[in-house]
Scaffold this motif. Structure first.
Motif, PDB file in Angstrom:
ATOM      1  N   SER A 116      27.129  87.980   9.245  1.00 36.65           N
ATOM      2  CA  SER A 116      26.555  86.720   9.741  1.00 36.65           C
ATOM      3  C   SER A 116      25.143  86.514   9.201  1.00 36.65           C
ATOM      4  O   SER A 116      24.401  87.467   8.968  1.00 36.65           O
ATOM      5  CB  SER A 116      26.530  86.713  11.269  1.00 36.65           C
ATOM      6  OG  SER A 116      26.008  85.478  11.742  1.00 36.65           O
ATOM      7  N   HIS A 117      24.790  85.228   9.046  1.00 33.11           N
ATOM      8  CA  HIS A 117      23.480  84.842   8.503  1.00 33.11           C
ATOM      9  C   HIS A 117      22.874  83.721   9.354  1.00 33.11           C
ATOM     10  O   HIS A 117      22.201  82.840   8.824  1.00 33.11           O
ATOM     11  CB  HIS A 117      23.676  84.393   7.053  1.00 33.11           C
ATOM     12  CG  HIS A 117      22.453  84.408   6.206  1.00 33.11           C
ATOM     13  ND1 HIS A 117      21.513  85.408   6.223  1.00 33.11           N
ATOM     14  CD2 HIS A 117      22.017  83.510   5.260  1.00 33.11           C
ATOM     15  CE1 HIS A 117      20.569  85.146   5.337  1.00 33.11           C
ATOM     16  NE2 HIS A 117      20.838  83.987   4.762  1.00 33.11           N
ATOM     17  N   THR A 118      23.153  83.762  10.670  1.00 34.57           N
ATOM     18  CA  THR A 118      22.728  82.784  11.678  1.00 34.57           C
ATOM     19  C   THR A 118      23.575  81.520  11.622  1.00 34.57           C
ATOM     20  O   THR A 118      24.465  81.377  10.783  1.00 34.57           O
ATOM     21  CB  THR A 118      21.227  82.397  11.600  1.00 34.57           C
ATOM     22  OG1 THR A 118      20.986  81.548  10.474  1.00 34.57           O
ATOM     23  CG2 THR A 118      20.350  83.627  11.547  1.00 34.57           C
ATOM     24  N   TRP A 119      23.266  80.596  12.523  1.00 32.68           N
ATOM     25  CA  TRP A 119      23.986  79.333  12.607  1.00 32.68           C
ATOM     26  C   TRP A 119      23.549  78.351  11.529  1.00 32.68           C
ATOM     27  O   TRP A 119      24.363  77.748  10.855  1.00 32.68           O
ATOM     28  CB  TRP A 119      23.800  78.711  13.990  1.00 32.68           C
ATOM     29  CG  TRP A 119      24.137  77.261  14.089  1.00 32.68           C
ATOM     30  CD1 TRP A 119      23.272  76.219  14.243  1.00 32.68           C
ATOM     31  CD2 TRP A 119      25.451  76.668  14.015  1.00 32.68           C
ATOM     32  NE1 TRP A 119      23.952  75.015  14.270  1.00 32.68           N
ATOM     33  CE2 TRP A 119      25.296  75.270  14.138  1.00 32.68           C
ATOM     34  CE3 TRP A 119      26.731  77.188  13.861  1.00 32.68           C
ATOM     35  CZ2 TRP A 119      26.365  74.391  14.116  1.00 32.68           C
ATOM     36  CZ3 TRP A 119      27.815  76.311  13.837  1.00 32.68           C
ATOM     37  CH2 TRP A 119      27.621  74.932  13.971  1.00 32.68           C
ATOM     38  N   SER A 120      22.236  78.182  11.341  1.00 33.38           N
ATOM     39  CA  SER A 120      21.775  77.111  10.453  1.00 33.38           C
ATOM     40  C   SER A 120      20.653  77.536   9.512  1.00 33.38           C
ATOM     41  O   SER A 120      19.972  76.697   8.947  1.00 33.38           O
ATOM     42  CB  SER A 120      21.300  75.906  11.283  1.00 33.38           C
ATOM     43  OG  SER A 120      20.171  76.250  12.064  1.00 33.38           O
ATOM     44  N   HIS A 121      20.449  78.856   9.351  1.00 33.36           N
ATOM     45  CA  HIS A 121      19.468  79.388   8.402  1.00 33.36           C
ATOM     46  C   HIS A 121      18.030  79.068   8.809  1.00 33.36           C
ATOM     47  O   HIS A 121      17.143  78.962   7.958  1.00 33.36           O
ATOM     48  CB  HIS A 121      19.746  78.888   6.982  1.00 33.36           C
ATOM     49  CG  HIS A 121      19.246  79.811   5.911  1.00 33.36           C
ATOM     50  ND1 HIS A 121      17.956  79.786   5.435  1.00 33.36           N
ATOM     51  CD2 HIS A 121      19.870  80.799   5.220  1.00 33.36           C
ATOM     52  CE1 HIS A 121      17.803  80.700   4.492  1.00 33.36           C
ATOM     53  NE2 HIS A 121      18.966  81.339   4.343  1.00 33.36           N
ATOM     54  N   ARG A 122      17.759  78.960  10.079  1.00 35.38           N
ATOM     55  CA  ARG A 122      16.367  78.825  10.508  1.00 35.38           C
ATOM     56  C   ARG A 122      15.648  80.155  10.287  1.00 35.38           C
ATOM     57  O   ARG A 122      16.252  81.235  10.364  1.00 35.38           O
ATOM     58  CB  ARG A 122      16.288  78.439  11.985  1.00 35.38           C
ATOM     59  CG  ARG A 122      16.875  77.083  12.283  1.00 35.38           C
ATOM     60  CD  ARG A 122      16.725  76.726  13.748  1.00 35.38           C
ATOM     61  NE  ARG A 122      15.350  76.404  14.099  1.00 35.38           N
ATOM     62  CZ  ARG A 122      14.935  76.154  15.348  1.00 35.38           C
ATOM     63  NH1 ARG A 122      15.812  76.205  16.351  1.00 35.38           N
ATOM     64  NH2 ARG A 122      13.686  75.858  15.597  1.00 35.38           N
ATOM     65  N   ILE A 123      14.356  80.068  10.002  1.00 44.83           N
ATOM     66  CA  ILE A 123      13.551  81.277   9.803  1.00 44.83           C
ATOM     67  C   ILE A 123      13.148  81.787  11.184  1.00 44.83           C
ATOM     68  O   ILE A 123      12.363  81.153  11.905  1.00 44.83           O
ATOM     69  CB  ILE A 123      12.320  80.974   8.936  1.00 44.83           C
ATOM     70  CG1 ILE A 123      12.769  80.376   7.589  1.00 44.83           C
ATOM     71  CG2 ILE A 123      11.511  82.254   8.708  1.00 44.83           C
ATOM     72  CD1 ILE A 123      13.705  81.250   6.782  1.00 44.83           C
ATOM     73  N   LEU A 124      13.709  82.919  11.573  1.00 42.55           N
ATOM     74  CA  LEU A 124      13.692  83.305  12.982  1.00 42.55           C
ATOM     75  C   LEU A 124      12.353  83.818  13.485  1.00 42.55           C
ATOM     76  O   LEU A 124      12.116  83.814  14.696  1.00 42.55           O
ATOM     77  CB  LEU A 124      14.782  84.346  13.249  1.00 42.55           C
ATOM     78  CG  LEU A 124      16.209  83.901  12.931  1.00 42.55           C
ATOM     79  CD1 LEU A 124      17.207  84.941  13.413  1.00 42.55           C
ATOM     80  CD2 LEU A 124      16.531  82.544  13.543  1.00 42.55           C
ATOM     81  N   ASP A 125      11.473  84.256  12.607  1.00 43.71           N
ATOM     82  CA  ASP A 125      10.165  84.704  13.098  1.00 43.71           C
ATOM     83  C   ASP A 125       9.206  83.535  13.319  1.00 43.71           C
ATOM     84  O   ASP A 125       8.058  83.743  13.711  1.00 43.71           O
ATOM     85  CB  ASP A 125       9.554  85.751  12.166  1.00 43.71           C
ATOM     86  CG  ASP A 125       9.165  85.209  10.800  1.00 43.71           C
ATOM     87  OD1 ASP A 125       9.523  84.043  10.474  1.00 43.71           O
ATOM     88  OD2 ASP A 125       8.499  85.943  10.043  1.00 43.71           O
ATOM     89  N   ARG A 126       9.684  82.323  13.115  1.00 46.81           N
ATOM     90  CA  ARG A 126       8.851  81.132  13.330  1.00 46.81           C
ATOM     91  C   ARG A 126       9.238  80.371  14.591  1.00 46.81           C
ATOM     92  O   ARG A 126       8.650  79.331  14.886  1.00 46.81           O
ATOM     93  CB  ARG A 126       8.951  80.191  12.121  1.00 46.81           C
ATOM     94  CG  ARG A 126       8.484  80.801  10.817  1.00 46.81           C
ATOM     95  CD  ARG A 126       8.664  79.832   9.666  1.00 46.81           C
ATOM     96  NE  ARG A 126       8.337  80.454   8.379  1.00 46.81           N
ATOM     97  CZ  ARG A 126       8.552  79.887   7.192  1.00 46.81           C
ATOM     98  NH1 ARG A 126       9.072  78.664   7.145  1.00 46.81           N
ATOM     99  NH2 ARG A 126       8.246  80.518   6.077  1.00 46.81           N
TER     100      ARG A 126
END
Length: 259
Positions: A116-126
């Motif tokens: 998996s590479h998340t749902w929508s490719h949001r940058i998660l540390d932001r």
């Protein structure tokens, strides 16, 4: 905590792939062996992000692709892999998996691993921790729905890669507690930058020859990568590199009824 050497040994349930015998065509690259990854023993790998990586021998590589599925280019990537009888791991964006379930099932049916590479490719540390976990969980659920027709926050293959490698200690701890292995990379094709397939091939092969082995990151959504891949696989074969396929050593726990 296990010493690093012991953890790496525990990471591997050594299985030698008989893929060369399975391949109907002679003189193909083939998959050299299968490496069973235990997320509990080594929860994160990839030297670009973490101190440790997979226990690969010299001239062994693991092929990974991010951001798909995108049928026009993913289909070309799959065809190139099939032509050389090699397996890879695809880290899918849940939103794309939801839109292209047939392609997701094709990836799995052709013997590749799905992470998996998340749902929508949001940058998660932001974003906030709750938002980030929602991105992760929604990605897992979409991938599972596309694969198995049932959404679940527990992935059947517990492999995950952060978009942009942008992890946080809290998110890493959360995934580790859930038995999910986080993959960084040891080298990459830099295919997010526009270049010709020939330029990309030269860049990637130079990096690989310098590193000697490793987890390689590419993107199956990029036209230049789809065009470059057949030549890259031929380069691996000509230069005696071996492709290692990764699988989860232990199945994920069954989801709770409300998942």
């Amino acid at each position: 905590m296990l010493p690093l050497k012991s953890a790496l040994l525990a990471l591997v349930v050594c299985t030698t792939a008989a893929h060369a015998a399975d391949c109907p065509r002679k003189d193909t690259l083939g998959t050299s062996r299968v490496l069973m990854v235990d997320p509990q023993a080594t929860p994160r790998v990839g030297l670009k992000s973490f101190p440790q990586t997979l226990p690969l021998a010299d001239k062994e590589v693991v092929l990974t692709f991010d951001d798909g599925p995108f049928p026009p280019t993913t289909s070309r990537v799959l065809a190139a892999l099939a032509a050389e009888c090699v397996q890879a791991t695809f880290f899918l964006i849940g939103k794309s998996a939801e839109a292209n379930p047939v392609m997701v099932r094709r990836i799995a049916a052709e013997g590749h691993s799905i992470g998996s590479h998340t749902w929508s490719h949001r940058i998660l540390d932001r974003i906030s921790q709750p938002e980030a976990i929602q991105e992760i969980d929604r990605g897992f659920a979409a991938d599972e729905m596309a694969l198995h027709g049932k959404a679940s926050r527990v992935p059947s293959t517990p492999f995950f890669r952060f978009p942009g490698f942008a992890s946080t200690p809290a998110l890493l701890a959360n995934l580790q507690s859930r038995g999910v292995a986080v993959f960084g990379a040891d080298l990459w094709a830099s295919d997010w930058n526009p270049m010709t397939p020939e330029q990309q091939l030269q860049l990637l092969t130079e990096r690989l020859d310098y590193a000697g082995k490793g987890i390689i990151l590419m993107h199956d959504t990029k036209v230049q990568t789809a065009k470059m891949l057949p030549a890259f696989l031929q380069y691996l074969r000509r230069n005696n590199y071996k492709v290692v396929h990764i699988l989860a050593a232990q199945p994920a726990k069954s989801p709770a009824p409300d998942q």
